[in-house]
Write a protein that holds these residues in place. Structure first.
Motif, PDB file in Angstrom:
ATOM      1  N   GLU A   1       0.821  -1.219   0.000  1.00  7.95           N
ATOM      2  CA  GLU A   1       0.000   0.000   0.000  1.00  7.95           C
ATOM      3  C   GLU A   1       0.852   1.265   0.000  1.00  7.95           C
ATOM      4  O   GLU A   1       0.595   2.200  -0.767  1.00  7.95           O
ATOM      5  N   SER A   2       1.902   1.295   0.833  1.00  8.08           N
ATOM      6  CA  SER A   2       2.739   2.492   0.908  1.00  8.08           C
ATOM      7  C   SER A   2       3.497   2.716  -0.389  1.00  8.08           C
ATOM      8  O   SER A   2       3.626   3.853  -0.861  1.00  8.08           O
ATOM      9  N   LEU A   3       3.998   1.633  -0.981  1.00 11.67           N
ATOM     10  CA  LEU A   3       4.709   1.764  -2.252  1.00 11.67           C
ATOM     11  C   LEU A   3       3.767   2.134  -3.392  1.00 11.67           C
ATOM     12  O   LEU A   3       4.132   2.893  -4.290  1.00 11.67           O
TER      13      LEU A   3
ATOM     14  N   GLU B   1      -6.179  -5.982  -6.631  1.00 10.88           N
ATOM     15  CA  GLU B   1      -5.200  -6.296  -5.587  1.00 10.88           C
ATOM     16  C   GLU B   1      -4.909  -5.095  -4.687  1.00 10.88           C
ATOM     17  O   GLU B   1      -4.118  -5.197  -3.760  1.00 10.88           O
ATOM     18  N   THR B   2      -5.534  -3.960  -4.948  1.00  8.60           N
ATOM     19  CA  THR B   2      -5.265  -2.753  -4.160  1.00  8.60           C
ATOM     20  C   THR B   2      -6.073  -2.753  -2.867  1.00  8.60           C
ATOM     21  O   THR B   2      -7.239  -3.174  -2.846  1.00  8.60           O
ATOM     22  N   PRO B   3      -5.498  -2.249  -1.764  1.00  7.38           N
ATOM     23  CA  PRO B   3      -6.223  -2.188  -0.490  1.00  7.38           C
ATOM     24  C   PRO B   3      -7.247  -1.049  -0.490  1.00  7.38           C
ATOM     25  O   PRO B   3      -7.133  -0.087  -1.264  1.00  7.38           O
ATOM     26  N   ALA B   4      -8.229  -1.168   0.389  1.00  2.55           N
ATOM     27  CA  ALA B   4      -9.333  -0.205   0.433  1.00  2.55           C
ATOM     28  C   ALA B   4      -8.884   1.244   0.641  1.00  2.55           C
ATOM     29  O   ALA B   4      -9.396   2.149  -0.040  1.00  2.55           O
ATOM     30  N   PRO B   5      -7.954   1.554   1.558  1.00  2.00           N
ATOM     31  CA  PRO B   5      -7.550   2.960   1.732  1.00  2.00           C
ATOM     32  C   PRO B   5      -6.955   3.550   0.449  1.00  2.00           C
ATOM     33  O   PRO B   5      -7.210   4.720   0.121  1.00  2.00           O
TER      34      PRO B   5
ATOM     35  N   GLY C   1     -18.312  -6.313  -0.749  1.00  2.00           N
ATOM     36  CA  GLY C   1     -17.716  -5.187  -0.060  1.00  2.00           C
ATOM     37  C   GLY C   1     -16.204  -5.217  -0.029  1.00  2.00           C
ATOM     38  O   GLY C   1     -15.575  -4.498   0.762  1.00  2.00           O
ATOM     39  N   GLN C   2     -15.592  -6.031  -0.893  1.00  3.44           N
ATOM     40  CA  GLN C   2     -14.135  -6.171  -0.923  1.00  3.44           C
ATOM     41  C   GLN C   2     -13.485  -5.265  -1.969  1.00  3.44           C
ATOM     42  O   GLN C   2     -12.256  -5.220  -2.069  1.00  3.44           O
ATOM     43  N   PHE C   3     -14.290  -4.579  -2.756  1.00  6.20           N
ATOM     44  CA  PHE C   3     -13.792  -3.585  -3.705  1.00  6.20           C
ATOM     45  C   PHE C   3     -14.815  -2.463  -3.759  1.00  6.20           C
ATOM     46  O   PHE C   3     -16.029  -2.713  -3.824  1.00  6.20           O
TER      47      PHE C   3
END
Length: 345
Positions: A85-87, A126-130, A174-176
């Motif tokens: 996520e940070s990258l 594959e991206t996280p929710a935030p 609710g996963q995307f």
């Protein structure tokens, strides 16, 4: 060594390396996907390409960029599955000098570098929710700030995304984020799995034969008929990418002018684990009476080899013959089968 046989394609894509890559095949499911890509290319509509891994989604994204009004601009890819996520945030939006430990200089993100061109978000699910929330805001406003910065940077990009998952199901669970899905899916194009376009197998095989000919130092004139039967019965879970690897292995380790995998037990074993066996079971259920003895012997040998996972020593023991006799009979029946010639159009 090239070409062994010309392989037909429905479109070509100019890669970043200046090489031309064909979208090989002539099946209707493939043509349908390419027609949709060509139709939407000239617009600014965001495109979501779905399909299993190894089907050529990245090629189709390249085709959309090549045929668009942005073709003179950059095509910038973000591999969402390979970055944390940070990258992801730093790679997409960039960062200012001193934004975090190790940020020794200002870094332009890929969104900024894609200005005037196409931003290609590979495996977007594959991206996280935030991160999805930040991406949605940037795409809605076409402006963003670098990590650690306060300057608002405006961009103009066209977005093409891909996923190998059922994104609608992820949205329903609710996963995307639904709002991001609606933003990305202006036009949805489904790339067919190889199992859905088996009529393209000969074209694809010949393309990969040509691709590997120089490396293998072989000129292939025909595809072994038994090999093509196995390829047609196989489900190809790894799709075109897996087919390419199998053909390359056969090219490197095989000999002679015919392409065959029947001399490579470990390859046969791998394919056998996913074979659609119904077709072969139907063949075995045919009455024995009235069938040529040679055909029954060939079938007994092939089925025993399959049962013993290609191990010829064990198969010879089961059949009650010597290893040498088994080798001779395998060669005899491989040669007796009329190979698939180069004219496969």
């Amino acid at each position: 060594w090239l070409p062994n046989h010309k392989a037909g394609s429905v479109a070509t894509v100019l890669g970043d390396d200046g090489r031309v890559y064909p979208i090989v095949g002539r099946s209707e499911p493939l043509k349908r996907a390419v027609r949709m890509a060509e139709a939407v290319a000239a617009t600014s509509a965001p495109v979501l390409i779905t399909g299993p891994s190894g089907t050529g989604k990245e090629l189709l994204a390249g085709l959309i960029h090549n045929r668009s009004k942005r073709c003179d601009g950059p095509l910038v890819r973000v591999n969402c599955a390979a970055l944390s996520e940070s990258l992801l945030e730093s790679e997409l939006f960039g960062h200012e000098k001193g934004a975090f430990t190790g940020a020794l200089m200002c870094h332009k993100g890929r969104l900024e570098r894609a200005h005037g061109g196409t931003l290609f978000l590979d495996e977007i699910t594959e991206t996280p929710a935030p991160f999805q929330a930040k991406l949605l805001r940037a795409l809605e406003q076409m402006r963003f700030e670098r990590v650690g910065g306060s300057e608002s940077i405006r961009v103009n990009v066209r977005v093409v995304s891909t996923t190998n998952q059922d994104i609608v199901n992820l949205v329903n669970k609710g996963q995307f984020r639904a709002d991001l899905y609606y933003r990305l899916c202006g036009v949805h194009i489904a790339m067919p799995a190889l199992a859905e376009r088996k009529e393209d197998l000969p074209e694809l095989i010949w393309w990969f034969v040509n691709e590997s000919a120089g490396e293998a130092g072989r000129a292939i004139t025909a595809i072994d008929r038994r090999t093509l039967e196995i390829f047609n019965a196989y489900s190809w879970p790894g799709n075109v990418r897996q087919l390419r690897n199998v053909v390359r292995t056969a090219m490197i380790l095989g000999k002679g002018p015919n392409l065959s995998i029947t001399e490579m037990p470990w390859v046969l074993q791998e394919l056998r684990s996913h074979l659609g066996t119904q077709r072969f079971e139907q063949q075995e259920s045919l009455p024995l009476a009235g069938r040529p003895l040679e055909e029954l012997e060939r079938r007994a040998i092939l089925e025993t080899l399959r049962q013993e996972d290609g191990n010829r020593t064990r198969a010879a023991r089961v059949l009650g013959i010597s290893d040498r006799t088994l080798r001779q009979k395998v060669k005899k029946y491989n040669d007796a089968f009329e190979p698939v010639g180069a004219d496969v159009d």
